[in-house]
Design a protein around this motif. Structure first.
Motif: not given
Length: 171
Positions: A101-102, A107-109, A153-154, A159-162
């Motif tokens: 998740t981290g 990567v998303m951020a 915010s994102l 990310a938690i789901a992934f």
């Protein structure tokens, strides 16, 4: 791992991700019953050991993410979602899911900041946050937080789901 646990958890994290993306919130009415059900199912299927594993999963979420909530980098909905997931999958798998998740969140951020052309600003703010926490002296302004005006915010439930779903396929 039990298919009921996997599919229930997958459905929860996907619904939470969609809800977080749409409204910026993960409602208690979604995660609280799932958290309670996780404790109950773990206790019924594993007895005292199941209960212990469920509570340990919740503890991993609370202690692992609590500092990020305190800093304002995560919302309480993210923490409660991870606690609910931990109640179902236990501490060891949750630790793995949180590592993934981290990475996914990072990567998303990076993608998010690059697309909005605010990478330099984001890195400067992160540096200010870290140095402000480490070097604060009496009489100085209050510690910086991620909740300050202008903070972006994102929706982190994606990310938690992934991370959670990846942990099922990796184990």
């Amino acid at each position: 791992m039990n298919a009921i646990v996997q599919w229930s958890t997958i459905i929860l994290v996907l619904i939470s991700a969609a809800t977080d993306l749409r409204s910026g919130r993960i409602p208690n009415r979604l995660v609280a019953p799932f958290l309670a059900a996780g404790i109950i199912v773990s206790c019924l299927s594993g007895g005292l050991h199941g209960l212990t594993q469920s509570l340990a999963g919740i503890a991993v979420a609370v202690f692992g993410l609590g500092v990020f909530v305190w800093l304002g980098g995560l919302g309480m909905g993210d923490l409660k979602l991870c606690a609910a997931v931990g109640a179902w999958i236990g501490p060891s798998q949750l630790v793995f899911a949180l590592v993934v998740t981290g990475l996914a969140g990072g990567v998303m951020a990076l993608i998010w900041t690059a697309r909005r052309r605010v990478t330099k600003e984001a890195l400067q703010s992160t540096g200010d946050l870290i140095t402000g926490m480490l070097g604060r002296k009496p009489g100085r302004p209050p510690r910086p937080t991620l909740r300050q005006a202008g903070a972006r915010s994102l929706p982190y439930a994606r990310a938690i789901a992934f991370g959670t779903i990846f942990s099922f396929f990796a184990s």
